[in-house]
Design a protein around this motif. Structure first.
Motif, PDB file in Angstrom:
ATOM      1  N   PHE A 397     -34.249  17.524  48.922  1.00  0.00           N
ATOM      2  CA  PHE A 397     -33.846  17.186  50.413  1.00  0.00           C
ATOM      3  C   PHE A 397     -35.433  16.967  51.229  1.00  0.00           C
ATOM      4  O   PHE A 397     -35.484  16.142  51.888  1.00  0.00           O
ATOM      5  N   LEU A 398     -36.353  17.892  50.541  1.00  0.00           N
ATOM      6  CA  LEU A 398     -37.798  17.590  51.096  1.00  0.00           C
ATOM      7  C   LEU A 398     -38.181  16.201  50.858  1.00  0.00           C
ATOM      8  O   LEU A 398     -38.998  15.766  51.691  1.00  0.00           O
ATOM      9  N   GLN A 399     -37.893  15.584  49.600  1.00  0.00           N
ATOM     10  CA  GLN A 399     -38.523  14.505  49.547  1.00  0.00           C
ATOM     11  C   GLN A 399     -37.911  13.440  50.232  1.00  0.00           C
ATOM     12  O   GLN A 399     -38.608  12.597  50.645  1.00  0.00           O
ATOM     13  N   LYS A 400     -36.766  13.380  50.639  1.00  0.00           N
ATOM     14  CA  LYS A 400     -36.201  12.380  51.298  1.00  0.00           C
ATOM     15  C   LYS A 400     -36.544  12.827  52.898  1.00  0.00           C
ATOM     16  O   LYS A 400     -36.920  11.526  53.552  1.00  0.00           O
ATOM     17  N   LEU A 401     -36.840  13.954  53.018  1.00  0.00           N
ATOM     18  CA  LEU A 401     -37.139  14.147  54.609  1.00  0.00           C
ATOM     19  C   LEU A 401     -38.704  13.609  54.762  1.00  0.00           C
ATOM     20  O   LEU A 401     -39.070  13.166  55.788  1.00  0.00           O
ATOM     21  N   PHE A 402     -39.712  13.534  53.546  1.00  0.00           N
ATOM     22  CA  PHE A 402     -41.047  13.159  53.885  1.00  0.00           C
ATOM     23  C   PHE A 402     -41.013  11.796  54.193  1.00  0.00           C
ATOM     24  O   PHE A 402     -41.903  11.384  54.485  1.00  0.00           O
ATOM     25  N   GLN A 403     -39.827  10.953  53.684  1.00  0.00           N
ATOM     26  CA  GLN A 403     -39.851   9.526  53.727  1.00  0.00           C
ATOM     27  C   GLN A 403     -39.346   9.287  55.286  1.00  0.00           C
ATOM     28  O   GLN A 403     -39.701   8.408  55.904  1.00  0.00           O
ATOM     29  N   HIS A 404     -38.589  10.162  55.837  1.00  0.00           N
ATOM     30  CA  HIS A 404     -37.783   9.810  57.099  1.00  0.00           C
ATOM     31  C   HIS A 404     -38.078  10.701  58.228  1.00  0.00           C
ATOM     32  O   HIS A 404     -38.221   9.960  59.557  1.00  0.00           O
ATOM     33  N   ASP A 405     -38.246  11.734  57.958  1.00  0.00           N
ATOM     34  CA  ASP A 405     -38.803  12.650  59.091  1.00  0.00           C
ATOM     35  C   ASP A 405     -40.023  13.574  58.752  1.00  0.00           C
ATOM     36  O   ASP A 405     -39.617  14.941  58.576  1.00  0.00           O
ATOM     37  N   GLU A 412     -39.143  23.263  56.770  1.00  0.00           N
ATOM     38  CA  GLU A 412     -38.259  23.177  55.455  1.00  0.00           C
ATOM     39  C   GLU A 412     -38.990  23.635  54.460  1.00  0.00           C
ATOM     40  O   GLU A 412     -38.274  24.180  53.387  1.00  0.00           O
ATOM     41  N   LEU A 413     -40.349  23.593  54.260  1.00  0.00           N
ATOM     42  CA  LEU A 413     -41.140  24.069  53.152  1.00  0.00           C
ATOM     43  C   LEU A 413     -41.197  25.482  53.282  1.00  0.00           C
ATOM     44  O   LEU A 413     -41.170  26.073  51.937  1.00  0.00           O
ATOM     45  N   ALA A 414     -41.146  26.178  54.391  1.00  0.00           N
ATOM     46  CA  ALA A 414     -40.908  27.554  54.494  1.00  0.00           C
ATOM     47  C   ALA A 414     -39.594  28.062  53.962  1.00  0.00           C
ATOM     48  O   ALA A 414     -39.682  29.006  53.316  1.00  0.00           O
ATOM     49  N   LYS A 415     -38.666  27.364  54.277  1.00  0.00           N
ATOM     50  CA  LYS A 415     -37.225  27.775  53.765  1.00  0.00           C
ATOM     51  C   LYS A 415     -37.245  27.454  52.252  1.00  0.00           C
ATOM     52  O   LYS A 415     -36.652  28.548  51.503  1.00  0.00           O
ATOM     53  N   ALA A 416     -37.774  26.542  51.670  1.00  0.00           N
ATOM     54  CA  ALA A 416     -37.879  26.183  50.096  1.00  0.00           C
ATOM     55  C   ALA A 416     -38.745  27.495  49.687  1.00  0.00           C
ATOM     56  O   ALA A 416     -38.363  27.878  48.416  1.00  0.00           O
ATOM     57  N   GLU A 417     -39.640  27.910  50.313  1.00  0.00           N
ATOM     58  CA  GLU A 417     -40.645  29.121  49.875  1.00  0.00           C
ATOM     59  C   GLU A 417     -40.058  30.344  49.576  1.00  0.00           C
ATOM     60  O   GLU A 417     -39.890  30.970  48.819  1.00  0.00           O
ATOM     61  N   GLN A 418     -39.141  30.684  50.743  1.00  0.00           N
ATOM     62  CA  GLN A 418     -38.343  31.687  50.739  1.00  0.00           C
ATOM     63  C   GLN A 418     -37.056  31.732  49.564  1.00  0.00           C
ATOM     64  O   GLN A 418     -36.969  32.770  49.106  1.00  0.00           O
ATOM     65  N   MET A 419     -36.594  30.545  49.475  1.00  0.00           N
ATOM     66  CA  MET A 419     -35.515  30.433  48.277  1.00  0.00           C
ATOM     67  C   MET A 419     -36.304  30.637  46.950  1.00  0.00           C
ATOM     68  O   MET A 419     -35.613  31.200  46.209  1.00  0.00           O
ATOM     69  N   ALA A 420     -37.366  30.202  46.651  1.00  0.00           N
ATOM     70  CA  ALA A 420     -38.195  30.167  45.554  1.00  0.00           C
ATOM     71  C   ALA A 420     -38.451  31.935  45.383  1.00  0.00           C
ATOM     72  O   ALA A 420     -38.300  32.235  44.211  1.00  0.00           O
ATOM     73  N   ARG A 421     -39.069  32.441  46.335  1.00  0.00           N
ATOM     74  CA  ARG A 421     -39.329  33.883  46.270  1.00  0.00           C
ATOM     75  C   ARG A 421     -38.076  34.733  45.962  1.00  0.00           C
ATOM     76  O   ARG A 421     -38.095  35.505  45.267  1.00  0.00           O
ATOM     77  N   GLN A 422     -37.065  34.138  46.537  1.00  0.00           N
ATOM     78  CA  GLN A 422     -35.556  35.252  46.289  1.00  0.00           C
ATOM     79  C   GLN A 422     -35.230  34.961  44.886  1.00  0.00           C
ATOM     80  O   GLN A 422     -34.871  35.919  44.011  1.00  0.00           O
ATOM     81  N   ALA A 423     -35.458  33.665  44.333  1.00  0.00           N
ATOM     82  CA  ALA A 423     -35.083  33.448  42.675  1.00  0.00           C
ATOM     83  C   ALA A 423     -36.081  34.098  41.883  1.00  0.00           C
ATOM     84  O   ALA A 423     -35.616  34.743  41.024  1.00  0.00           O
ATOM     85  N   VAL A 424     -37.346  34.295  42.256  1.00  0.00           N
ATOM     86  CA  VAL A 424     -38.131  34.986  41.586  1.00  0.00           C
ATOM     87  C   VAL A 424     -37.891  36.438  41.452  1.00  0.00           C
ATOM     88  O   VAL A 424     -37.914  37.311  40.289  1.00  0.00           O
ATOM     89  N   GLN A 425     -37.546  36.997  42.656  1.00  0.00           N
ATOM     90  CA  GLN A 425     -36.940  38.535  42.583  1.00  0.00           C
ATOM     91  C   GLN A 425     -35.680  38.538  41.801  1.00  0.00           C
ATOM     92  O   GLN A 425     -35.485  39.859  41.186  1.00  0.00           O
TER      93      GLN A 425
END
Length: 590
Positions: A397-405, A412-425
């Motif tokens: 989604f971030l890749q598409k967002l980089f092109q359009h908005d 959105e990167l902050a949300k992705a970071e939070q998801m990554a941290r949750q996965a690591v945990q």
């Protein structure tokens, strides 16, 4: 077998010498009595006569001592025969020669020669004695020999030698025939014993390879039946009855009516109960009157029944029963062999039972392993896999967002970071559950505290840890690992099923016992209903906790009721609560 006559010959010769030694004592006594009763019937020196008696006694004593103490091969028969001839000649010579009242004591060497060797040896001794006496008469200057009297004396001695030799030869032949018959019987018994022992060895070797109960039972009956072959008694009916929850059932039989093969014996009375309780063979002399054996039709023709227990130690597997139409069929040798057969069959049954138990345990371990794999797959799918998949979708989604908005990228990167941290945990929590390294490096108290902290981050309920710090000094690493696994499984059950507000992990030392409990204030359940539904549900969690408690030689309880929460309790002995394992290298280094 060829060496038996040679080995028995010295024994027979020694027995003959003992008999002749006793006869010499009688001869000495008889000569002394004759001299005392007829003091004037011959001219003899009293001192010479007494000296000769003493010499004869000393000679006889030396012969008997040689029989006892001399182990080398001495020609005692030839020595004693020559000694008897000389002693007899001496007594007759000093008491009057051919006219001596002791003349007929000459029968002693003559009879012994005839019995030992044959009639011709007796005749030779007779001629030797008579020749010696004639020579003695000539030396003494008594030439007035009365020929008729001499011939009569010589004829009587010769006739005695002939009759003794003839009777002795016949006796020898009868004794030899009897010995040969005994040897033949002994050879047959030896051959039969060898065959029986060979059957026992073959049975032991065969039973060691058998894993099926039916094979073991039929092999034991086959060898038992072989003990009666070749004897005057036909092979009797026999059967093996095994214990089951309903009593004793006939599992294998020989010459048993169909009705008896279907019979059930409770094993609570009579000879069967006695054999099972005492663990020894029991001979029932009146089986028709036995409260349990009397139910069998085959016992109507039996005069005796031998009941042999099958079991090792305090364990009992059943009985071997042999119905004898003749009580004499159960000789002591046959009973001993049947006991050996029962013992071998018991060992084989125990081995078969252990083998099947190991097979079932192996299958159960495979099932546990498969359940662990399925559980691991479910947890990976429901936890880290879902988080990583969501993170991948977010990155797309971030890749598409980089092109359009591009303006929305920071949020959105902050949300992705939070998801990554949750996965690591989640991955760390998952790895901790697979292998809690902190348990090895810092101990049980630290591992339980870390478990509570990890769960507190992802679960809505509160976790309270109350652990005595002395636990780490009382338990070795293996025991710590098992206790941790039980606590973790109990906490996971509370997470999944209890919907609690609080979970308490308590661990304290009371005397020589370690008390562990995991309690929650959740919805609770009915433990009896859970056990009844356990097999259908296929869950292994509760079984895993119980087995680990067994490894710790402890006791395990689950207390719960609907709406009243759940309490899992574990009690293990100290300080040997562990599996007697050595501490790990990390524990030693620490």
């Amino acid at each position: 077998m060829e060496t038996r006559p040679a080995s028995s010959a010295p024994t027979d010769s020694a027995q003959m010498e003992w008999i002749l030694g006793n006869l010499r004592w009688l001869l000495i006594v008889a000569m002394a009595l004759t001299a005392a009763l007829n003091p004037g019937s011959w001219q003899a020196s009293e001192a010479a006569f007494i000296a000769l008696l003493l010499l004869t006694g000393l000679y006889n004593l030396l012969v008997l001592l040689a029989l006892v103490f001399v182990r080398s091969r001495l020609p005692l028969p030839a020595i004693t025969l020559a000694g008897d001839v000389l002693i007899t000649l001496s007594f007759i010579a000093i008491t009057g020669g051919l006219s001596s009242p002791l003349f007929f004591f000459a029968f002693l060497p003559i009879l012994t020669a005839a019995l030992r060797i044959g009639w011709w040896a007796g005749e030779l001794v007779t001629f030797g004695l008579m020749g010696g006496l004639i020579l003695w008469e000539g030396i003494q200057g008594r030439g007035d020999l009365v020929l008729p009297s001499f011939l009569v004396q010589a004829s009587v001695l010769a006739l005695g030698a002939l009759l003794t030799g003839t009777v002795g030869d016949r006796l020898k032949r009868e004794i030899l025939r009897e010995l040969q018959e005994r040897e033949l019987i002994q050879r047959r018994l030896l051959a039969q014993t060898r065959q029986q022992l060979q059957g026992l060895f073959e049975l032991a070797a065969a039973l060691g390879q058998m894993r099926r109960t039916e094979e073991i039972l039929h092999a034991a009956l086959e060898v038992s039946e072989g003990l009666f072959r070749g004897s005057v008694h036909p092979a009797p009916p026999m059967f093996i009855a095994l214990l089951d929850p309903e009593g004793l059932r006939v599992a294998a039989a020989r010459r048993l009516p169909p009705r008896d093969e279907r019979a059930r014996l409770p094993g609570l009375e009579g000879a069967i109960r006695e054999a099972l309780e005492r663990g020894e063979a029991t001979l029932c002399s009146h089986p028709t009157q036995d409260p349990e054996l009397g139910r069998l039709v085959v016992m109507r023709i039996a005069q005796a029944a031998l009941v042999l227990p099958l079991g090792i130690g305090l364990d009992r597997y059943g009985v071997l029963v042999i119905a004898g139409p003749d009580p004499q069929v159960f000789t002591s040798e046959r009973r001993d062999l049947l006991r050996l057969i029962a013992t071998q069959a018991s060992i084989a049954l125990q081995n078969a039972l252990l083998y099947h138990t190991l097979q079932r345990e192996k299958e159960r371990l495979v099932e546990v392993e498969e359940e662990a794999r399925r559980r691991l797959a479910r947890e990976l799918h429901d936890g880290p896999t879902q988080s990583v998949a969501a993170l991948a979708m977010r990155l797309n989604f971030l890749q598409k967002l980089f092109q359009h908005d591009p303006a929305q990228l920071p949020s959105e990167l902050a949300k992705a970071e939070q998801m990554a941290r949750q996965a690591v945990q989640e991955l760390r929590q998952f790895l901790f559950r697979l292998r809690p390294l902190i348990l090895e490096s810092q101990g049980l108290v630290a591992a339980l505290t870390h478990l509570a902290e990890r769960l507190q981050e992802i679960e809505p309920f509160a976790i309270h840890v109350e652990v005595d710090p002395a636990v780490d000094q009382k338990l070795d690493p293996n025991a710590k690992g098992l206790v941790f696994s039980i606590v973790e499984e109990a906490v996971n059950n509370a997470r999944k099923h209890a919907e609690p507000q609080n979970v308490w992990i308590r661990m304290r030392i009371e005397g020589d016992q370690l008390q562990v409990s995991v309690e929650d204030d959740g919805v609770g359940f009915d433990p009896q209903a859970l056990r009844a539904d356990y097999g259908r549900r296929g869950s292994m969690g509760m079984l895993s906790m119980m087995e680990r408690a067994g490894l710790l030689r402890g006791e395990f309880w689950v207390e719960s009721a609907p709406g009243q929460g759940t309490r899992v309790r574990l009690q293990i002995p100290l300080p040997n609560a562990a599996l007697d394992a050595k501490p790990s290298p990390r524990e030693e280094a620490r």
